[in-house]
Design an enzyme around this catalytic site. Structure first.
Site, PDB file in Angstrom:
ATOM      1  N   ASN A 110     -39.876  54.334 -47.501  1.00 22.16           N
ATOM      2  CA  ASN A 110     -40.000  52.977 -48.032  1.00 22.16           C
ATOM      3  C   ASN A 110     -40.506  53.117 -49.469  1.00 22.16           C
ATOM      4  OD1 ASN A 110     -40.596  50.354 -48.657  1.00 22.16           O
ATOM      5  ND2 ASN A 110     -42.346  50.172 -47.259  1.00 22.16           N
ATOM      6  N   TRP A 111     -39.583  52.974 -50.410  1.00 20.79           N
ATOM      7  CA  TRP A 111     -39.957  53.208 -51.812  1.00 20.79           C
ATOM      8  C   TRP A 111     -40.709  52.049 -52.453  1.00 20.79           C
ATOM      9  CZ3 TRP A 111     -35.405  56.194 -54.627  1.00 20.79           C
ATOM     10  CH2 TRP A 111     -35.387  57.521 -54.141  1.00 20.79           C
ATOM     11  N   LYS A 112     -40.735  50.915 -51.752  1.00 24.23           N
ATOM     12  CA  LYS A 112     -41.414  49.730 -52.325  1.00 24.23           C
ATOM     13  C   LYS A 112     -40.859  49.478 -53.734  1.00 24.23           C
ATOM     14  CE  LYS A 112     -45.204  50.842 -49.307  1.00 24.23           C
ATOM     15  NZ  LYS A 112     -46.603  50.703 -48.948  1.00 24.23           N
TER      16      LYS A 112
ATOM     17  N   HIS B 257     -42.699  43.855 -43.095  1.00 26.01           N
ATOM     18  CA  HIS B 257     -43.697  44.772 -43.657  1.00 26.01           C
ATOM     19  C   HIS B 257     -44.965  43.972 -43.994  1.00 26.01           C
ATOM     20  CE1 HIS B 257     -45.736  47.566 -46.315  1.00 26.01           C
ATOM     21  NE2 HIS B 257     -45.005  48.511 -45.763  1.00 26.01           N
TER      22      HIS B 257
ATOM     23  N   GLU C 141     -46.867  44.025 -46.424  1.00 26.30           N
ATOM     24  CA  GLU C 141     -46.936  43.520 -47.796  1.00 26.30           C
ATOM     25  C   GLU C 141     -46.128  42.230 -47.929  1.00 26.30           C
ATOM     26  OE1 GLU C 141     -45.802  47.200 -49.716  1.00 26.30           O
ATOM     27  OE2 GLU C 141     -47.691  48.070 -49.046  1.00 26.30           O
TER      28      GLU C 141
ATOM     29  N   GLU D  58     -47.564  50.016 -38.274  1.00 23.05           N
ATOM     30  CA  GLU D  58     -48.247  50.344 -39.520  1.00 23.05           C
ATOM     31  C   GLU D  58     -49.606  49.650 -39.585  1.00 23.05           C
ATOM     32  OE1 GLU D  58     -45.214  51.726 -42.645  1.00 23.05           O
ATOM     33  OE2 GLU D  58     -45.440  49.567 -42.855  1.00 23.05           O
TER      34      GLU D  58
ATOM     35  N   GLY E   2     -51.224  53.156 -47.761  1.00 19.81           N
ATOM     36  CA  GLY E   2     -51.527  53.442 -49.159  1.00 19.81           C
ATOM     37  C   GLY E   2     -52.994  53.732 -49.415  1.00 19.81           C
TER      38      GLY E   2
ATOM     39  N   SER F  17     -49.943  56.180 -44.609  1.00 19.81           N
ATOM     40  CA  SER F  17     -50.401  57.456 -45.157  1.00 19.81           C
ATOM     41  C   SER F  17     -49.925  58.662 -44.352  1.00 19.81           C
ATOM     42  CB  SER F  17     -51.926  57.475 -45.313  1.00 19.81           C
ATOM     43  OG  SER F  17     -52.339  56.442 -46.190  1.00 19.81           O
TER      44      SER F  17
ATOM     45  N   GLY G 138     -44.399  55.735 -47.213  1.00 20.71           N
ATOM     46  CA  GLY G 138     -44.435  55.113 -48.529  1.00 20.71           C
ATOM     47  C   GLY G 138     -44.684  56.151 -49.608  1.00 20.71           C
ATOM     48  N   GLY G 139     -45.943  56.310 -49.997  1.00 19.54           N
ATOM     49  CA  GLY G 139     -46.317  57.198 -51.096  1.00 19.54           C
ATOM     50  C   GLY G 139     -45.681  58.578 -51.057  1.00 19.54           C
TER      51      GLY G 139
HETATM   52  P1  PGA Z   1     -47.899  54.721 -47.239  1.00 22.32           P
HETATM   53  O1  PGA Z   1     -46.977  53.408 -46.996  1.00 22.32           O
HETATM   54  O2  PGA Z   1     -47.186  55.859 -46.609  1.00 22.32           O
HETATM   55  O3  PGA Z   1     -48.001  54.832 -48.726  1.00 22.32           O
HETATM   56  O4  PGA Z   1     -49.208  54.431 -46.582  1.00 22.32           O
HETATM   57  C1  PGA Z   1     -46.337  53.190 -45.775  1.00 22.32           C
HETATM   58  C2  PGA Z   1     -45.636  51.860 -45.781  1.00 22.32           C
HETATM   59  O5  PGA Z   1     -46.198  50.886 -46.287  1.00 22.32           O
HETATM   60  O6  PGA Z   1     -44.505  51.737 -45.280  1.00 22.32           O
END
Ligand code: PGA
Length: 251
Positions: free
Chosen positions: A11-13, A94, A96, A166, A172, A213, A234-235
């Site tokens: 997930n590159w956001k 998600h 966010e 999640e 993050g 994470s 994500g990251g």
């Molecule tokens: P993260 O993000 O791996 O940076 O914690 C995961 C996500 O939000 O899908």
């Protein structure tokens, strides 16, 4: 024993560019990490969907979709547009989107149905806040998030769905749920799906990804849990070396 093909999803956001997309695809394809047991998915920004090399063995997904078919919705993207861009998966719900863009359980449910009925695969995100976990509300919150989607959907809408658990406090932040904690929650989610008539039959084959994470150094422990069938990353998905390490941990 049911074999669920492990899915490692990026997930590159609001990150990444054409150069990263190209290098990521060439590294993944050349490392030969995709197999009958491991699937890789990249969900880049909308503007990168058209730049995705369709010859790649990696799957393509989007991070969001409108719940509406078409019309005066400035800035939104429809499921037909994503289909034409050759997306196979779409992330929905998600945290966010839920928190920053005020997407309610109802909106998430409408989007889930929109994705499924267009023949694409929803990646339904669920998760509790730190406050909810500390007050012992985790299971209640997850059950509510699942119930909202079940109420709005038909049995068939679940056929190709994936769930991503999640915990919001782990996204993050560098904090990860311990493998045992994540396993316990994944098992709860599977049991909850089993308890509803609409999802009873797909509970065993449903892939439940862990997100929050996930990194090369914790991927093996997380992915070796019985009910953890992949990751939504994500990251660590923004660096080809890290993402490849997680894919290798899955195989
Ligand atoms: P993260 O993000 O791996 O940076 O914690 C995961 C996500 O939000 O899908």
């Amino acid at each position: 024993m049911t074999i669920r093909r492990t899915l490692i999803a990026a997930n590159w956001k609001m990150n990444g560019d054409i150069a990263l997309l190209d290098s990521m695809l060439s590294v993944i394809d050349s490392e030969g990490v995709i197999s009958d047991t491991v699937e890789a998915l990249i969900c880049p920004s909308f503007t990168l969907l058209g730049a995705f090399d369709k010859q790649s063995n990696v799957c393509l997904g989007a991070q969001n979709v409108s719940q509406h078919d078409s019309g005066a919705y400035t800035g939104e993207i429809s499921i037909e547009m994503l289909k034409q861009a050759a997306c196979e998966y779409v992330i929905v719900g998600h945290s966010e989107r839920r928190e920053i863009y005020a997407e309610t359980d109802q909106i998430v449910a409408e989007k889930f149905v929109q994705i499924a009925r267009a023949g694409l695969k929803p990646v339904l995100c669920l998760g509790e806040s730190l406050e909810q976990r500390e007050s012992n509300f985790t299971e209640k919150v997850l059950a509510q998030q699942i119930a909202a989607v079940i109420d709005a959907s038909d049995v068939n809408d679940w056929a190709h769905a994936v769930i991503a658990y999640e915990p919001i406090w782990a996204i993050g932040t560098g904090k990860t749920a311990t493998p045992e904690m994540a396993q316990e929650t994944h098992a709860f989610i599977r049991e909850n799906l089993r308890s509803h008539s609409k999802t009873h039959d797909i509970a065993e084959t449903m892939r439940i990804l862990y997100g929050g994470s996930m990194k090369p150094d914790n991927a093996v422990d997380l992915l070796s849990q019985a009910d953890i069938d992949g990751g939504l990353v994500g990251g660590a998905s923004l660096d080809p070396n890290s993402f490849i390490s997680i894919l290798k941990a899955a195989s």
